[in-house]
Write an enzyme that holds these catalytic residues in place. Structure first.
Site, PDB file in Angstrom:
ATOM      1  CG  PHE A 193       0.875 -18.267  24.750  1.00 28.04           C
ATOM      2  CD1 PHE A 193       0.845 -18.600  23.656  1.00 28.04           C
ATOM      3  CD2 PHE A 193       0.480 -16.811  25.136  1.00 28.04           C
ATOM      4  CE1 PHE A 193       0.150 -17.570  22.509  1.00 28.04           C
ATOM      5  CE2 PHE A 193       0.390 -15.891  24.467  1.00 28.04           C
ATOM      6  CZ  PHE A 193       0.155 -16.248  23.108  1.00 28.04           C
ATOM      7  CG  ASP A 251       5.827 -15.805  30.309  1.00 25.79           C
ATOM      8  OD1 ASP A 251       5.134 -15.028  31.088  1.00 25.79           O
ATOM      9  OD2 ASP A 251       5.723 -16.061  28.968  1.00 25.79           O
ATOM     10  CE  LYS A 272      -2.766 -13.322  29.369  1.00 26.69           C
ATOM     11  NZ  LYS A 272      -1.568 -13.828  28.753  1.00 26.69           N
TER      12      LYS A 272
HETATM   13  C1  LIG Z   1      -0.729 -13.820  27.657  1.00 26.33           C
HETATM   14  C2  LIG Z   1       0.598 -14.386  28.039  1.00 26.33           C
HETATM   15  C3  LIG Z   1       1.584 -13.639  27.128  1.00 26.33           C
HETATM   16  C4  LIG Z   1       1.568 -12.834  26.019  1.00 26.33           C
HETATM   17  O1  LIG Z   1       0.874 -11.435  26.625  1.00 26.33           O
HETATM   18  P1  LIG Z   1       0.460 -10.317  25.733  1.00 26.33           P
HETATM   19  O2  LIG Z   1       0.242  -9.059  26.457  1.00 26.33           O
HETATM   20  O3  LIG Z   1      -0.635 -10.836  25.029  1.00 26.33           O
HETATM   21  O4  LIG Z   1       1.524 -10.045  24.627  1.00 26.33           O
HETATM   22  C5  LIG Z   1       2.974 -14.231  27.567  1.00 26.33           C
HETATM   23  N1  LIG Z   1       3.177 -14.934  28.405  1.00 26.33           N
HETATM   24  C6  LIG Z   1       2.175 -15.595  28.781  1.00 26.33           C
HETATM   25  C7  LIG Z   1       2.537 -16.776  30.190  1.00 26.33           C
HETATM   26  C8  LIG Z   1       0.630 -15.241  28.838  1.00 26.33           C
HETATM   27  O5  LIG Z   1      -0.145 -15.833  29.476  1.00 26.33           O
END
Ligand SMILES: *Cc1c(COP(=O)(O)O)cnc(C)c1O
Length: 394
Positions: A135, A220, A249
């Protein structure tokens, strides 16, 4: 149903199945609804409220900054962003930073950075290899990067330049690498995809492959960074250093902020090639600075390791008690419990009725991502409620 929930139905696009509770106040690991009911919150803003709700260190930094300077744009130097940058660089393996407002935006910037790297050093290579079950966010390009059909299918045609291959499969990455590849982008532990852990040597092998091919490794760490796994950054647990890392986050304890960090060799943006109106604004950076400072000064990652292990052990106890629990997995305070059938929504509801908020990460799995500052007492309360909720299912 409260009036607020009726109004929401009238005014909002229906993009999310909300848990039917209207939250109005929070303190530590606890939140209160509009009828005064109290809940133990192990959703924590989707792994966002690192220091819990309204932590005094963050609330006071915000109040002070709000009275001082909120936003002046990146045309000028501002102090809070430089303070956050210094902490991030001094406590990570990366050399340079860029601030954005969200995770998806940070990842977009990281992919732009990788493409720029490809233009400069790899004959215009632009493709980024990502993993299935990943994600990376909700923008169109990040939907293409996110290896899940449910996020991609409604939005074709997707932006080009992304290849999704199986997670935890180095051979799949090798097979997908061509002279068009500029980077591999992975989560150290997949969060939204279900709390999926790779084999211990996966990232190391991917790192070696990226070195061999001269392509970038982007991690990420939007969900795993900031202490959630029990180290300040997830990569520390797998013995690798990324060329580029993204954060968001938990970085601001609930105030929107994201970041791209890069090694010097991947520091390839020139002035004007990337930017943001709000990114790095003093208000968000004051929250991020207060959060990071508190995490570092109070060994919060040590707490995550100790309490995370205790929580995991207690969830394992529940697994021996309920046969329909098939797995407990995760690291630090990013944990999941999987069931042999799709009872996630039912268990979530049973927990909610007993004052415990959880996330249903898959139809048959719950995800726990509490504030990083919780203690054993809160874990015990959570497990007791979960126990009763699970008992009500059978
Ligand atoms: C939540 C998340 C995103 C996206 O972040 P947003 O602030 O909602 O755009 C991207 N990568 C990972 C691993 C995430 O958990």
């Amino acid at each position: 149903m409260s009036n607020w929930q009726e109004l929401e139905r009238r005014y909002f696009m229906h993009t999310v199945e909300r848990t039917p509770v209207t939250l109005v106040r929070g303190e530590g690991a606890w939140v209160w609804d509009d009828e005064g009911r109290r809940y133990l919150d192990f959703v924590a803003g989707w792994a966002v409220n690192s220091l819990g709700h309204c932590h005094p260190a963050v609330a006071e930094a915000l109040a002070e900054q709000a009275r001082t300077l909120i936003q002046v744009s990146n045309q000028f130097y501002t102090i809070p962003q430089i303070q956050v940058a210094e902490l991030l660089i001094n406590h990570s393996c990366l050399d340079k930073v860029f601030f954005s407002n969200s995770g998806a935006e940070a990842n977009e910037g990281a992919v732009k950075l990788a493409r720029r790297y490809g233009q400069r050093h790899l004959n215009g290579a632009y493709e980024v290899i990502t993993a299935t079950g990943s994600f990376h966010g909700r923008t169109l390009a990040m939907v293409a990067a996110t290896g899940q059909a449910k996020h991609q299918q409604p939005y074709h045609p997707l932006p080009a330049g992304f290849v999704n291959v199986a997670y935890n499969d180095v051979a799949a990455i090798k097979a997908a690498t061509t002279d068009k590849t500029c980077a591999v982008m992975l989560e150290p532990v997949q969060g939204e995809g279900g709390v999926n852990l790779p084999d211990n040597d996966y990232l190391k092998q991917v790192r070696e492959w990226c070195d061999q091919k001269g392509i970038l490794l982007i991690l990420d760490e939007i969900q795993t960074g900031g202490g959630r796994l029990g180290t300040l950054f997830g990569y520390e647990q797998y013995g690798v250093e990324p060329d580029v890392m993204t954060l968001a986050k938990g970085l601001g304890s609930g105030v929107p902020i994201g970041a791209i960090l890069a090694k010097e060799r991947a520091n390839v943006f020139s002035p004007g090639e990337h930017g943001s109106t709000f990114g790095g604004n003093p208000l968000a950076c004051a929250a991020a600075y207060a959060t990071l400072k508190f995490v570092l000064d109070n060994d919060v990652v040590g707490n995550v390791r100790r309490v995370g292990q205790y929580f995991k052990d207690r969830l394992e106890e529940l697994k021996t008690k309920y046969r329909f629990i098939t797995e407990v997995r995760g690291r630090g305070l990013l944990l999941a419990m999987e069931f042999d059938r799709d009872i996630g929504a039912e268990v979530l509801k049973a927990c909610l009725e007993r004052g415990f908020l959880v996330n249903r990460v898959k139809p048959n799995a719950l995800r726990f991502m509490p504030p990083l500052i919780i203690g054993r007492g809160e874990v015990d309360e959570a497990v007791d409620i979960l126990d009763k909720a699970l008992a009500s299912i059978v």
